[in-house]
Structures are given as structure tokens and as C-alpha cells.
Design an enzyme around this catalytic site. Sequence first.
Site, short mmCIF file in Angstrom:
data_model
loop_
_atom_site.label_atom_id
_atom_site.label_comp_id
_atom_site.label_asym_id
_atom_site.label_seq_id
_atom_site.Cartn_x
_atom_site.Cartn_y
_atom_site.Cartn_z
N ASP A 34 0.93 -1.05 -0.10
CA ASP A 34 -0.08 0.05 -0.10
C ASP A 34 1.09 1.45 0.03
OD1 ASP A 34 -1.71 2.05 0.61
OD2 ASP A 34 -2.60 1.16 2.35
N GLU A 84 30.00 7.92 4.29
CA GLU A 84 30.37 6.11 4.59
C GLU A 84 29.94 5.43 3.59
OE1 GLU A 84 26.82 4.63 6.88
OE2 GLU A 84 25.96 6.68 6.89
N CYS A 116 26.19 8.37 9.74
CA CYS A 116 25.65 9.58 9.26
C CYS A 116 26.06 10.78 10.04
CB CYS A 116 24.17 9.39 9.28
SG CYS A 116 23.52 8.06 8.17
N THR A 157 14.17 3.37 1.68
CA THR A 157 14.59 4.45 2.36
C THR A 157 16.03 4.80 1.85
OG1 THR A 157 15.52 3.07 4.12
CG2 THR A 157 13.34 4.19 4.45
N SER A 206 17.41 0.88 15.26
CA SER A 206 18.36 2.12 14.82
C SER A 206 17.34 3.36 15.13
CB SER A 206 18.87 1.93 13.45
OG SER A 206 17.85 2.14 12.46
N HIS A 238 18.78 14.64 11.54
CA HIS A 238 19.11 13.67 10.65
C HIS A 238 17.79 12.97 10.27
CE1 HIS A 238 20.74 10.29 8.68
NE2 HIS A 238 20.49 9.38 9.94
N LYS A 247 9.04 12.23 14.49
CA LYS A 247 9.56 11.25 15.64
C LYS A 247 10.26 12.00 16.69
CE LYS A 247 8.82 6.78 13.51
NZ LYS A 247 8.02 5.55 14.21
N ASN A 282 17.10 9.15 1.71
CA ASN A 282 18.13 9.39 2.48
C ASN A 282 19.44 9.74 1.98
OD1 ASN A 282 19.72 8.93 5.10
ND2 ASN A 282 19.36 6.87 5.14
N SER A 315 24.88 5.94 13.05
CA SER A 315 24.88 4.62 13.66
C SER A 315 26.03 4.06 14.34
CB SER A 315 24.06 3.72 12.79
OG SER A 315 22.71 3.85 12.59
#
Length: 401
Positions: A34, A84, A116, A157, A206, A238, A247, A282, A315
Site C-alpha cells: 500500500d 560512509e 551519518c 529509504t 536504529s 538527521h 518522531k 536518505n 549509527s
Amino acid sequence: MTKTKMNIGIDRISFFTPQHHMELSELADQHDIDINKYHIGLKQFSMAVPSPEEDIVTMAANASYRVIQGVDPESIDMLLLATESSIDQSKSAGIYVHRLLELPENCRVLEFKQACYGATGALQLAMSHVRENPESKVLVIASDVARYQRDTAAEATQGGAAVAMLVSANPRMIVLEQATGVYTRDVMDFWRPNYLSEPIVDGKYSCEVYLQALECTWQQYCKKTGDSIEDFYAFCFHVPFSKMMFKALSRLEEMEAISDEQKARLHKLGETAVGYNKIVGNCYTASLYLSLVSLLENSPRNLTGKKIGLYSYGSGCTAEFFSGRVMFGYEKHLLVDQHLNMLKKRDALKYKDYLRFHDAYIGVAKGAGHELGVFERNRYLFKGVDNHKRIYEVNENVYDF
Ligand code: COA
């Protein structure tokens, strides 16, 4: 004798993203998912897909070309490239960029790595260098191709971009404050062993560590500065995928009391701050700075004098919370038209072409040549590998891209 505080920060900033992208609806159709999962669940709409002619060097050089226009190259005595998705275990990618941009030989060049977070570490070193050498300018570049294994949850992503920043004394765009909150903990949420071409990622873990590290860096930053959430006009975080920004914002709001009015403004400006990230995807260490460009260029109100909170997470992990204040007249130095034109000119790939690009790129990473044709729309191009040496060229006819 009292020492006058010197303002140091970002004098100019620009980004570059590949000339192809894929709408996430292509991926959703292919995997029978979806589309709301991507559009609402991740807040992502499309992702940049580099062609084999584009890599971290060409993206870095293309982004930097714009920020060094009109700057005396002799004043740039340091180039720091954070990535990275490096192309070499020994030689710094920045050395190719240094040559392509024709920077002076009396210049220190280094590559930075901590997932990152790398560009933020580079930015801090650049600031210290300018503090000691006020006439110097440092070119800090974040350049990454975010690529995951196909047919995984992380595939949606992906993306890629470079952000170039010129760091100097008396910057024309943003003064960065010296006080920061930092955090490091040994965790296995995302890593890429040397023998793999794509990372291993424990995606949900993560996200959890990202938020824990935000709490710790925020608390340390507030303790040092006495600031609270009310002191900030907007935040940039980030952005591995755009929903993560919200979030993070919610986590800060859980930690402190905040007025409804400020909450509404932070969320509205949050949407502005992920405007470019939503369609580029990303770009690892460049993503926080892409978000900053997006906020500066698309804010409905002039941001002069406003305080912006910045959160960097890499990370593994290392994180840092810091802040900047927008300078009077910053809007004269934005490169909005160039950036919007670049995004408008991108070609949309169908899923089958995305597969060809994805796989060809991995081939090149393993030392093979590429035969996907020539896409000479960029100024700086990667032409292939000869005897294990990467060949880069300048397309002199392209100066406005
Ligand atoms: N309509 C609307 N929302 C939907 C949906 C639908 N049909 N289907 C799922 N969603 C929502 C989920 O509720 C979830 O939202 P939430 O996080 O707010 O709860 C979101 O979409 C993601 O779906 P979910 O199934 O939980 O996760 P996933 O298995 O697709 O994985 C990542 C998501 C981000 C973990 C994965 O893409 C990943 O590993 N990415 C790389 C790592 C990364 O970016 N890490 C970030 C920290 S650096």
C-alpha cells in the site's frame, strides 16, 4: 584582557543530487505494498538513484562548485569530506574533489567516517580550525549514496546527495554556537563490513537508539546552555526517512512542556525542513544538512535572527545536538533557483531501469567498468576504472546545472 567572541559558521551552502530518481509508487507496485505505507508511514515520496557516472566524488564536486563561486581559492586551506559510502580504503575521496575544483596545493584534505554523523564531526573540526586561523575557509562536504539490499524493508529509504558548506569567520548565513551535547555508545544498529557492498541494518533498533541518543544530547546541551525548547524557532534532525523528523520532534515535546502555538509552528516548519529529503531520500551524512538547506530555502517567513536546533545521529553510534543562528541577509546567498532547476530536470526511472542502475553501480564498486551510456548533464563525471584507478572528468560546457 577580554577576548571578543568570534562568529564562526556556514558562509555558503549548496546540495547536489543525482539526475535520476524513482517514485516510491514504482516500488510499492512491484512489491504489492500500500503506497500509504511510504507516503504516510515513512513520509517519503521518491528516492534519488545515482547512475554509474555519479558517485560520492562527482556529487561532492558538483555541490562544491556552486559554493566556491566568487571565493578566492587560496583562502580555502582545508577540505573535509565526510562519507560512509567511500570508494577507497586508503585514499581520501576529497583528494579527487580537490583536483577537480582546482584548489591550491597548500590545503589539508581528509576523509571523515562515523556513519551519518561524519559531516558534523568535520564541521566541528572546521570550526576549531577557523577559530585558530580566522582568515581561513574550510570546505566541508557530506556526500553519500544510501543503498540497501533489494527486496528489504530498507529499500524504500535509499537515495543520495552531497551537501557542500563553506565554513568561515563572520559567516553570511549561519553562526554556529560552540556549546553542544554529544553522545557515544557501542551499538550494532547499522554497519557495513568491508566485504559487503550494502550495509546490514537493524532498522527498528536504529530508530530507537536514534531517539535515546537525542534525549541524552539534548539534556547535555540544555545543561550547558540553559536553553529550553521554547528558545528554538525550528529544528533540523538527521533524516533517514522524513517521518523520523516528526518522531524526534515528538520525543523532545514529551521531555518538556511546550505551548500549543509553538508545537504547531515546529511541526509546520518540520514539514518545510524535510521538503527536499522527501523527494531525494536518505543521503546518510548529508541528510541533516539537506534538511537545513530545505528549511532555509523554503521557510515561508524570513529566518533572520532565528535559532535553529540541529541534531546529528550516526549509527554505531555517535550523536550531537548543536545550534545555529541565522544571519541578517542570509537570503541573498541562497541558491534556490539552481536547486529547484536541478530537481525539476531529474528523469524518473521505471522499476526495471532502477534495477539496471542499482546493479551496475555495485559492479563499478567492485572495479568493473560501466556500459549504461553517457549522461553528461553534470559538470563532474566519473568515467570508469582503468587499471584500478578511478577516472574523473570535468565537463567544461556545463557550468549551470
Ligand atoms: N498506511 C499508513 N502507514 C503505514 C501503512 C499504511 N498502509 N503500513 C505501515 N505504515 C506505517 C507503520 O505503522 C509505521 O509507522 P510508525 O513507525 O509511525 O509506527 C511505518 O509505516 C513503517 O512501517 P513498519 O512496518 O513499522 O516498518 P518497516 O518494516 O517498513 O521498516 C524502517 C521501516 C524505517 C525500519 C526500514 O525502512 C529501515 O530499516 N530503514 C533503514 C534504517 C533506518 O532508516 N534507520 C533510521 C535510524 S538511523
